[in-house]
Enzyme design. Structure first.
Site, mmCIF file in Angstrom:
data_model
loop_
_atom_site.group_PDB
_atom_site.id
_atom_site.type_symbol
_atom_site.label_atom_id
_atom_site.label_comp_id
_atom_site.label_asym_id
_atom_site.label_seq_id
_atom_site.Cartn_x
_atom_site.Cartn_y
_atom_site.Cartn_z
ATOM 1 N N PHE A 122 0.878 -1.053 -0.028
ATOM 2 C CA PHE A 122 -0.061 -0.153 0.158
ATOM 3 C C PHE A 122 1.127 1.125 -0.113
ATOM 4 O O PHE A 122 2.112 1.188 0.565
ATOM 5 C CB PHE A 122 -0.754 -0.139 1.097
ATOM 6 C CG PHE A 122 -2.211 0.176 0.999
ATOM 7 C CD1 PHE A 122 -2.987 -1.085 0.485
ATOM 8 C CD2 PHE A 122 -2.980 1.275 0.989
ATOM 9 C CE1 PHE A 122 -4.390 -0.987 0.267
ATOM 10 C CE2 PHE A 122 -4.478 1.307 0.439
ATOM 11 C CZ PHE A 122 -5.006 0.271 0.362
ATOM 12 N N GLN A 242 -7.380 15.315 2.549
ATOM 13 C CA GLN A 242 -6.614 14.464 1.567
ATOM 14 C C GLN A 242 -7.644 14.238 0.334
ATOM 15 O O GLN A 242 -8.930 13.792 0.497
ATOM 16 C CB GLN A 242 -6.589 12.949 2.346
ATOM 17 C CG GLN A 242 -5.818 11.971 1.343
ATOM 18 C CD GLN A 242 -5.447 10.737 2.046
ATOM 19 O OE1 GLN A 242 -5.982 10.071 2.252
ATOM 20 N NE2 GLN A 242 -4.119 10.807 2.301
ATOM 21 N N HIS A 244 -7.857 11.602 -2.549
ATOM 22 C CA HIS A 244 -7.125 10.450 -3.022
ATOM 23 C C HIS A 244 -7.029 10.252 -4.525
ATOM 24 O O HIS A 244 -7.970 10.925 -5.026
ATOM 25 C CB HIS A 244 -8.323 9.222 -2.560
ATOM 26 C CG HIS A 244 -8.037 7.802 -2.619
ATOM 27 N ND1 HIS A 244 -7.557 7.243 -4.110
ATOM 28 C CD2 HIS A 244 -7.696 6.818 -1.900
ATOM 29 C CE1 HIS A 244 -7.119 5.973 -3.881
ATOM 30 N NE2 HIS A 244 -7.178 5.762 -2.577
ATOM 31 N N LEU A 254 -14.276 5.546 -5.160
ATOM 32 C CA LEU A 254 -12.845 5.250 -4.964
ATOM 33 C C LEU A 254 -12.497 3.983 -5.756
ATOM 34 O O LEU A 254 -13.266 2.923 -5.618
ATOM 35 C CB LEU A 254 -12.635 5.289 -3.403
ATOM 36 C CG LEU A 254 -11.446 5.130 -2.923
ATOM 37 C CD1 LEU A 254 -11.029 6.544 -3.028
ATOM 38 C CD2 LEU A 254 -11.345 4.801 -1.476
ATOM 39 N N GLU A 257 -6.502 1.946 -3.538
ATOM 40 C CA GLU A 257 -4.839 2.105 -3.745
ATOM 41 C C GLU A 257 -4.421 0.589 -3.823
ATOM 42 O O GLU A 257 -3.343 0.097 -4.327
ATOM 43 C CB GLU A 257 -4.237 2.771 -2.331
ATOM 44 C CG GLU A 257 -2.972 3.235 -2.310
ATOM 45 C CD GLU A 257 -2.554 4.116 -1.343
ATOM 46 O OE1 GLU A 257 -3.064 5.202 -1.198
ATOM 47 O OE2 GLU A 257 -1.874 3.663 -0.226
ATOM 48 N N ARG A 288 -0.438 9.600 -0.911
ATOM 49 C CA ARG A 288 -1.418 9.841 -1.678
ATOM 50 C C ARG A 288 -1.209 11.573 -2.181
ATOM 51 O O ARG A 288 -1.747 11.851 -3.206
ATOM 52 C CB ARG A 288 -2.765 9.776 -0.844
ATOM 53 C CG ARG A 288 -2.982 8.296 -0.839
ATOM 54 C CD ARG A 288 -4.416 8.170 0.117
ATOM 55 N NE ARG A 288 -4.574 6.795 -0.077
ATOM 56 C CZ ARG A 288 -5.520 6.215 0.751
ATOM 57 N NH1 ARG A 288 -6.207 7.053 1.586
ATOM 58 N NH2 ARG A 288 -5.869 4.757 0.802
ATOM 59 N N HIS A 358 -11.197 12.961 0.117
ATOM 60 C CA HIS A 358 -11.604 11.594 0.605
ATOM 61 C C HIS A 358 -11.462 11.677 2.016
ATOM 62 O O HIS A 358 -12.159 11.069 2.599
ATOM 63 C CB HIS A 358 -10.090 10.629 0.219
ATOM 64 C CG HIS A 358 -10.182 9.449 0.472
ATOM 65 N ND1 HIS A 358 -11.278 8.550 0.162
ATOM 66 C CD2 HIS A 358 -9.349 8.682 1.053
ATOM 67 C CE1 HIS A 358 -11.085 7.354 0.657
ATOM 68 N NE2 HIS A 358 -9.976 7.301 1.178
ATOM 69 N N ARG A 400 -2.420 11.461 5.597
ATOM 70 C CA ARG A 400 -2.763 10.109 6.054
ATOM 71 C C ARG A 400 -2.088 9.027 4.946
ATOM 72 O O ARG A 400 -2.381 9.230 3.815
ATOM 73 C CB ARG A 400 -4.073 9.995 6.181
ATOM 74 C CG ARG A 400 -4.395 8.532 6.758
ATOM 75 C CD ARG A 400 -5.853 8.176 7.243
ATOM 76 N NE ARG A 400 -6.837 8.272 6.268
ATOM 77 C CZ ARG A 400 -6.824 7.280 5.168
ATOM 78 N NH1 ARG A 400 -6.231 6.167 5.291
ATOM 79 N NH2 ARG A 400 -7.813 7.385 4.252
#
Lengths: 585, 243
Positions: A122, A242, A244, A254, A257, A288, A358, A400
């Site tokens: 990730f 954030q 994404h 979404l 990831e 991200r 996100h 994050r």
């Protein structure tokens, strides 16, 4: 007309039934005799934790060597050093047992050949302090959040937790710094309910609905932090929101990831793997914020698929080389989304993607046990807790890492629940006066009666556009100060409008208006906080201040919502483990 | 394109009975039916009531009957249900659950049935500071039922629930039961036998397959129920032999 008021008395009241709320409820209800209630504006298991796809990061080391301190370091570096380092260390250490706990409670994780929890790569998660991507994300296909939500709800049923479904939070009752309870409106009847409680925990989730393009659910309107901000509670680091990198073009849905974790590649309009230019080591698994900016840079340079930055341009997420088998086995929901919404088979064609709003890194400031912090000196509220996305502990800092939202709500949900259970054992019952509920009831009645002249939608659209354009991925002081003014004016307008529906039963129009007012207050604080931070850090990228400025800004922002303005204080960052340095991937 | 959304409306405070109301709206063929409902709610009639949340088919809030079939409004695109200009698309609340207002139904009975099957892990063994070992083959046995989002589409589509036995716990509760009955980490059938081996339990299902046809998560609902029935038989045969 007097509203009907119902009174309840509990030891612990939890607002929100997503991952963190349910985990807290589980812990709080384990103490015999504790009267625990969960209040949610949604029906069971409708919360947005269920939409989380890719996984939960924990250094189990099931497929390759891993250590909690590597996870903690990645978290700190990913957050551009605005992470409280002791919080990150706890996050990474407790994550391991938290994942075992979930598995032991029935979570159906995907498995390795020898029957252990499988793990995958990730973004931003690395081996040995940044050497290479590592397999750390424990997952259940691309439905990890769904499985967490189901598992926790199942356990709450087992523990006989009381649920008040479809109750919408209207107010949190504070007597100075002491929390006394909450006021909520029951959707089924329109009745006002007052819950006296020794302790209240707010876990209402995110508020991405303030942006035009978002992965967030309709329900993500930040009710908890908005209500608390109006009650004088500060909000922390609200400028960090954030985006994404990979939302389905035009819809914001979404694409995990995890798809890049399995080997998916981002390509620009020329078919080039552009992340080679931006993050030579981690490539498509960089954090991200960096990938979202890289996509915007490609689009702005005319290298999007349309080749025209003036249009709503996009890039491709290519999974065609992974093969239908991997997609079907490890990413079945993503495959289904592509078929449903794009009439596209990801095994055959690349997926058109754009960044999508996100996750809020900021929120209600808390200590390591979820207790709400009142100011930069570290004074605390009594009996008031927060957990999950609406809280800021702070483990996400300025950006994050993927999977850490689920880790956050499990680790700190558990800690907050345990602390709260102990706290209520040693606290006297609180009884609130009926005044607060009458005031709330009168306000709601006025809102119901007042005509809706159609402005609500205009206000909502303006807010989303302003936030998207001025407080999005790239930001500029001029645009933001204009945005703050516009949001101020939108807040005033929204305070004047009504629902135009006097029905008491299932008045969803009333709910939508309350949610819009909450979003507007949080958008206002977000924009003002972003204007106030004159540097670029993590997800906060300013064109007029493109560099980090550790000297002036290596600290958290605390923001207080006043009637028509926002005032700030700086809160120090815990840097006790690693020295800040420029991020390279 | 233009379509007519024909919505079954009901307000308990003002209406004696439900009635259809038409809304003529301009939409894109790729819009979700949920987008169309939101367009109506936010621009034409703010009193229109329905549930919604994730808007991409994973939370189960907006299950309803669209052109006669149970579907999620956020997973149904206009072009799935409206073939030509000015096509009429009917939207109704789920069946077999009481209507609260417009497209909202009372899920009380549905969740009660769900709770009956003990929808939580009853561990077959205790482990400390580690995971239970479960092979990929064992895990794949429960993959299908774990997809359930409790949207009640199957419950609404089930002809047994609708006509023959209103006390039938219903297909969703049985899917949730199967999710644990076939979990290698669980005690399985035994703690749930008293609910499942009943006229109102698994045996009420007569394999009409309506549930399987409408499940927005593609769960083979009837198959899960039939596997459970077989498990009950095997379990009882074994118990009889033992005694």
């Amino acid at each position: 007309m007097m509203s009907s008021v119902f009174k309840h008395e509990f030891d612990a009241v939890i607002v929100g039934s997503g991952g963190s709320g349910l985990y807290v409820a589980l812990e709080a209800s384990r103490v015999p005799g504790n009267r625990t209630a969960v209040i949610s504006k949604l029906l069971p298991i409708r919360s947005h934790t269920g939409a989380a796809q890719g996984g939960i990061g924990a250094a189990l080391g099931n497929v390759e060597e891993d250590k909690p301190q590597w996870h903690a370091f990645d978290t700190v570096k990913g957050g551009d050093y605005l992470v409280d380092q002791k919080s990150a260390a706890i996050l990474a250490e407790d994550a391991v047992q938290a994942v075992y706990d979930l598995e032991n409670r029935g979570l159906p994780f995907s498995r390795t050949e020898d029957g252990r929890i499988d793990q995958r790569r990730f973004g931003g998660h690395t081996r040995n302090f940044g050497e290479a991507p590592i397999k750390r994300s424990c997952y259940a296909a691309d439905r990890t959040g769904h499985m967490i939500l189901q598992t926790l709800y199942q356990q709450c049923i087992k523990n006989e937790v009381s649920f008040f479904d479809e109750f919408h939070l209207v107010d949190v009752l504070l007597d100075g710094r002491k929390c006394m309870g909450i006021v909520a409106v029951e959707l089924a009847t329109g009745a006002i309910h007052v819950f006296s409680a020794k302790a209240v925990l707010v876990a209402t989730g995110g508020f991405g609905r303030m942006y035009r393009t978002t992965s967030n659910a309709y329900a993500n309107t930040g009710d908890g932090p908005a209500v608390l901000a109006r009650r004088g509670v500060p909000l922390e680091d609200m400028e960090f929101f954030q985006f994404h990198p990979t939302g389905i073009r035009g819809m914001g849905i979404l694409i995990t990831e995890g798809l890049r974790g399995e080997g998916g590649i981002l390509r620009n309009g020329n078919g080039e793997r552009f992340m080679e230019q931006y993050a030579p080591t981690l490539l498509d698994l960089a954090p991200r914020d960096m990938i979202a900016r890289a996509i915007m840079t490609e689009i702005r340079s005319g290298r999007g698929v349309l080749g025209d930055p003036a249009r709503d341009d996009y890039v491709y997420l290519d999974a065609t080389h992974l093969g239908r088998d991997i997609l079907q086995k490890k990413l079945p929901d993503i495959t289904d989304f592509c078929r449903t919404y794009l009439s596209l088979d990801p095994a055959e064609k690349p997926i058109p993607v754009q960044p999508t709003a996100h996750y809020a890194m900021g929120g209600i400031p808390t200590d390591l046990d979820g207790r709400v912090i009142a100011n930069a000196k570290g004074n605390m509220y009594e009996g008031l807790y927060a957990a999950g996305e609406c809280a800021c502990v702070s483990v996400h800092g300025a950006n994050r890492l993927g999977t850490n939202s689920l880790v956050d709500l499990i680790v700190f949900g558990r800690r907050a629940g345990r602390h709260m259970a102990e706290f209520v054992k040693n606290t006297d019952t609180k009884v609130v006066s009926a005044d607060a509920s009458e005031i709330a009831g009168d306000i709601l009645n006025r809102m119901r009666r007042k005509r809706n002249d159609g402005d609500t939608e205009k206000i909502r659209t303006s807010m989303k556009t302003v936030m998207m354009n001025a407080v999005g991925i790239y930001r500029h002081g001029d645009k933001m100060s204009e945005a703050v003014k516009q949001l101020q004016s939108l807040r005033r307008q929204a305070a004047q409008i009504g629902v135009g529906d006097e029905s008491r039963a299932y008045n969803t129009g009333l709910l939508e208006l309350l949610e819009l007012q909450n979003l507007l207050d949080l958008a206002f604080v977000t924009a003002a906080s972003a204007e106030n931070r004159k540097e670029s850090r993590g997800a906060h990228a300013r064109e007029d201040f493109p560099s980090l400025d550790d000297e002036a800004y290596l600290n958290h922002t605390l923001a207080w919502l006043d009637d028509d303005s926002v005032h700030f204080a700086a809160k120090s960052v815990d840097l006790s483990i690693w020295k800040p340095k420029p991020r390279e991937y | 394109m233009n379509i007519i959304l024909r919505i079954l409306r009901y307000n308990p405070q003002t209406d004696n009975a439900s009635q259809f109301q038409d809304f003529s709206v301009t939409v894109e063929p790729t819009d979700r039916i949920l987008d169309v409902l939101m367009l109506i709610k936010r621009n034409l009639d703010s009193t229109l009531s329905f549930r919604k949340s994730c808007a991409h088919g994973v939370c189960g809030s907006d299950s309803m009957i669209i052109n006669g079939l149970e579907r999620l409004a956020c997973k149904t695109l206009v072009h799935d249900v409206a073939g030509e200009e000015n096509a009429v698309v009917t939207v109704e609340p789920l069946k077999s659950l009481p209507v609260q207002r417009d497209l909202m139904v009372d899920y009380g009975k549905f969740f009660e049935a769900y709770r009956q099957v003990k929808p939580f892990l009853t561990p077959a063994r205790q482990v400390e500071r580690a995971e239970n070992i479960q092979t990929p083959a064992e895990r794949s046995r429960i993959d299908d039922p774990t997809k359930c989002i409790l949207c009640a589409s199957c419950h609404s589509a089930c002809p047994v629930v609708a006509d023959k036995n209103v006390d039938f716990i219903g297909p969703a509760a049985l899917v949730q039961a199967a999710r644990f009955v076939f979990d290698s980490r669980d005690q399985g059938l035994k703690p749930r036998l008293d609910v499942l081996d009943q006229p109102n339990g698994a045996w009420s299902c007569k394999s009409h397959f309506k549930c399987t046809r409408v499940c927005p998560r593609g769960i083979k609902v009837t198959k899960n129920i039939n596997l459970t029935k077989r498990e009950i038989k095997t379990f009882k045969e074994k118990t009889n032999k033992d005694t």
